[in-house]
Design a protein around this motif. Sequence first.
Motif: not given
Ligand SMILES: Nc1nc2c(ncn2[C@@H]2O[C@H](COP(=O)(O)OP(=O)(O)OP(=O)(O)O)[C@@H](O)[C@H]2O)c(=O)[nH]1
Length: 411
Positions: A285, A288, A291, A296, A327, A399, A403
């Motif tokens: 959850d 983004k 991060n 990161h 994720e 979601k 969540r």
């Molecule tokens: N640090 C890191 N971040 C990742 C990786 N793969 C994906 N992400 C990040 O995961 C985030 C996924 O964000 P979203 O799909 O917008 O969803 P969310 O922020 O989790 O929000 P919800 O899913 O609605 O709860 C993105 O910002 C990607 O950059 C990785 O290998 N490492």
Amino acid sequence: MRRITFLVYAVLWILLISLNLYQQVTDTKHYAQKIATRQAEMFFDHIVLIRKWNALHGGVYVPITETTQPNPYLDVPQRDVETTDGKRLTLINPAYMTRQLAEMSDDSGIAFHVTGFNPIRPENRPDQWESEALLAFQQGQKSVSSIGTINGQSFYRYMAPLHVDQSCLVCHQRQGYREGDIRGGISVSIPSASIDGFVNERLEHLTITHAIVAFVGLIVLLLSYLAQARLSQRLDKAKSRMQLAYLDSLTLLPNRRYYDAFVKREWKRALRHKYPISMIMIDIDFFKLYNDNLGHIEGDHCLRQVAKTLKRFFRRPGDLIARYGGEEFCVVAACDAEQIMVLAEILRKAVENMRLPHPASKISEFVTISLGVASIVPGDDLSFESLLHAADQALYDAKATGRNRVGKRRI
Ligand SMILES: Nc1nc2c(ncn2[C@@H]2O[C@H](COP(=O)(O)OP(=O)(O)OP(=O)(O)O)[C@@H](O)[C@H]2O)c(=O)[nH]1
């Protein structure tokens, strides 16, 4: 084979060979002594036989010469006689004959000595070794043998008793002997040098063959160690290639490629046996925001921690958790709708209980996950995609409804 294992085997091999060599050397020396004793025994038996022959005839007459003078210790009538043609003869009894034979046998290297506790002739007195042997005979021992030294020279020594018989009493009755008594013995001495030559030759041969066997064994061991080391190097390379191909390098969970192959196989199996197959889609959850807030690198660390926690629940061969992408994680399990719901709830709680701080989350202080669950009993009119789609929808529901929960869809 590891290097330490190789070294242990090598040392064990050398020990084994050394032990065997030691055993063989000991046996060889033991047999040399046995052979020498047997030789001495035969020599002793021959002397006794000749003495018996002499005694049987009451002694034998021989010409008196410079070397064969009348026996001063033989006190019998007609010890010396003269033939009709004037030749002078003297009586040789067993003792005198044995003495003459002993003097002659010196040349062959084998020496023998007639002795007793109380000899008539002073030269027949026993030495230390013979005295001990005589005492042993009195205590019932049949013979004595060992390696001993005479005048600094090493000898295999053997001695057996002489028993008094009728013929002995002619000379020895006056010393108080009776028939059957132990009057003394004959000791036979064989120079060690005469047998040691063969023994040393055999020991040299044994040492060389053992050294060759030890060397060849070590070479074989070394070659097999090298071959095995090369093989395990190749295996390691193949394994890391496999890992690169099928493992996600960040979380070390099976990757999407492995997941695709696994799902195909499991779908077919479930179709064949008509058992249910279930799926959970998992998403962290507000990742983004995580991060954006913590960076990161911290995001990667969080992914690894969540993966580690989830992995603990998947040990059965029919179950799989993989990194689906980003994720998102995906679970495929050979169980029904009820069981998968229970599992999904366990996973949710496990992540929540990690209490990994998520300062930017809008629903909790800690990192949480949402899960979408779907279950199906495969049929010819159904595809795996329909299961995937339902799980995806269920995740969307989770979601959408707040969540940190498990959503569920029917197919
Ligand atoms: N640090 C890191 N971040 C990742 C990786 N793969 C994906 N992400 C990040 O995961 C985030 C996924 O964000 P979203 O799909 O917008 O969803 P969310 O922020 O989790 O929000 P919800 O899913 O609605 O709860 C993105 O910002 C990607 O950059 C990785 O290998 N490492």
